[in-house]
Scaffold this active site. Structure first.
Site, PDB file in Angstrom:
ATOM      1  N   LYS A 114      21.832  64.326   6.273  1.00 15.74           N
ATOM      2  CA  LYS A 114      21.127  64.996   7.307  1.00 15.74           C
ATOM      3  C   LYS A 114      20.802  64.485   8.544  1.00 15.74           C
ATOM      4  CE  LYS A 114      22.168  69.664   6.456  1.00 15.74           C
ATOM      5  NZ  LYS A 114      21.538  70.455   5.381  1.00 15.74           N
ATOM      6  N   LYS A 195      38.589  74.820   2.538  1.00 16.46           N
ATOM      7  CA  LYS A 195      37.370  75.393   1.711  1.00 16.46           C
ATOM      8  C   LYS A 195      36.938  76.390   2.486  1.00 16.46           C
ATOM      9  CE  LYS A 195      33.028  74.108   0.140  1.00 16.46           C
ATOM     10  NZ  LYS A 195      31.617  74.315   0.551  1.00 16.46           N
ATOM     11  N   LYS A 198      31.537  78.476   7.048  1.00 16.98           N
ATOM     12  CA  LYS A 198      31.321  79.078   8.571  1.00 16.98           C
ATOM     13  C   LYS A 198      31.769  77.937   9.675  1.00 16.98           C
ATOM     14  CE  LYS A 198      27.094  78.932   8.207  1.00 16.98           C
ATOM     15  NZ  LYS A 198      25.752  78.878   7.644  1.00 16.98           N
TER      16      LYS A 198
END
Ligand code: TRP
Ligand code: SF4
Length: 329
Positions: A114, A195, A198
């Site tokens: 991240k 896949k 969002k």
């Protein structure tokens, strides 16, 4: 009445789609029958990366709660709550932060990823590093036995097990070591064949209206080899057929599969069956969603009652924790 306890939560970070329903929520719904379940919206966790726009978190929290209830999480069976409405999580988090070595947190793979991935804001914060400690508090404050999660959450759960072990070892056996209940299912594909996600803008959302769902499926990608109606197809490479596998029954599946291979059935008719089956599955969700949104206050009443129940249960754990540490005054 001595059911084992299950806990899981989701961060409110946008709308839920069919992949979230198939992969997580419908499993949570099933678990309600055999376990004492605690399900919650992790709104504090959303602050770790969303601290610069906290008001968006409030809307997503409400939306996530609507999805929980409309998908079939039942406040009569499970304890459904909002993390920030159960401040005991924060108290346990502080205590756990004292016994968690920084090195453990820096080694969590999702932390490193991240930090690399998110470039548009500074997430070099104490809170972000401590994400797994807060997550541990969320879990073990319920002395949960099982945590239904996807594979991506396994490293987090591993650190939760280590922190509980460390606590039990340093003070006194209070926490069972939480185990992952892995939900194994094939990837749900989006309308473009990648896949469902969002971030790819290819998802069918639980909040999509029937007309939108209809349109998204109608324009969904199929086997590119089927250019004309008479061209035979291969269902295994067709994203629409992958969705059929979740929503259609075995007889329909074998008829479609056979029919597609010899061009007996065309994509339009094939998708009509899919649209019907997806709509049948989503109709109860659509109905509950509109009920919840119509009755103002209903949703927050559910959250309040659930959070009070959670605060009560967790108060018992906090007593055990303080006793174990010799902190009770
Ligand atoms: N990390 C989870 C997510 O990204 C949310 C979460 C917070 C969670 N606390 C948890 C999941 C405890 C399971 C158990 O959605
Ligand atoms: Fe896919 Fe159905 Fe068309 Fe075959 S008939 S390519 S399974 S949409």
């Amino acid at each position: 009445m001595d059911k084992k306890r299950v806990l899981s939560g989701m961060q409110p970070s946008g709308r839920l789609h069919l992949g979230n329903l198939i992969g997580a929520l419908s499993n949570w719904v099933k678990l309600q029958e055999s376990y004492n379940c605690f399900y919650f919206v992790a709104d504090w966790h959303a602050l770790t990366t969303g601290y610069n726009n906290p008001s968006a978190i409030k809307d997503s929290t409400i939306d996530l709660l609507v999805n929980f209830i409309s998908a079939g999480l039942d406040p009569e069976k499970s304890t459904i709550f909002i993390q920030s409405m159960v401040p005991n999580h924060a108290e346990l988090h502080i205590l756990l932060s004292m016994i968690t070595p920084v090195g453990w947190l820096e080694r969590v793979p999702t932390y490193k990823e991240k930090i690399q991935e998110i470039q548009d804001k500074d997430i070099n914060s104490y809170g972000f590093l401590g994400y797994p400690v807060l997550q541990t508090a969320d879990i073990i404050i319920y002395r949960a036995h099982y945590v239904p999660v996807g594979v991506d959450q396994v490293p987090h759960l591993e650190i939760s097990r280590e922190i509980s072990r460390r606590f039990n070892h340093l003070y006194k056996e209070v926490f069972p070591e939480p185990e992952a209940l892995l939900t194994e299912f094939p990837k749900v594909l989006g309308v473009d064949g990648r896949k469902m996600s969002k971030s790819y803008d290819n998802a069918i959302y639980l909040s999509d209206s029937p007309v939108i769902v209809d349109n998204k499926i109608k324009t969904m990608m199929t086997d590119p080899a089927r250019v004309k109606r008479k061209d035979p197809g291969n269902p295994e490479v067709c994203p629409a057929y992958q969705l059929h596998k979740f929503f259609s029954n075995s007889q329909e599946l074998s008829e479609i599969s056979e029919g597609c291979k010899i061009a007996l059935i065309g994509c339009i008719d094939c998708k009509k069956i899919l649209i019907k089956n997806v709509s049948d599955r989503l109709t109860p969700l659509w109905e509950k969603r509109s009920q919840l949104l119509q009755k103002e206050g209903l949703l927050m009443d559910i959250a309040r009652v659930g959070s009070e129940k959670a605060q009560k249960f967790t108060a018992e754990t906090m007593n055990l924790v303080k006793d174990a540490m010799g902190l009770s005054l």
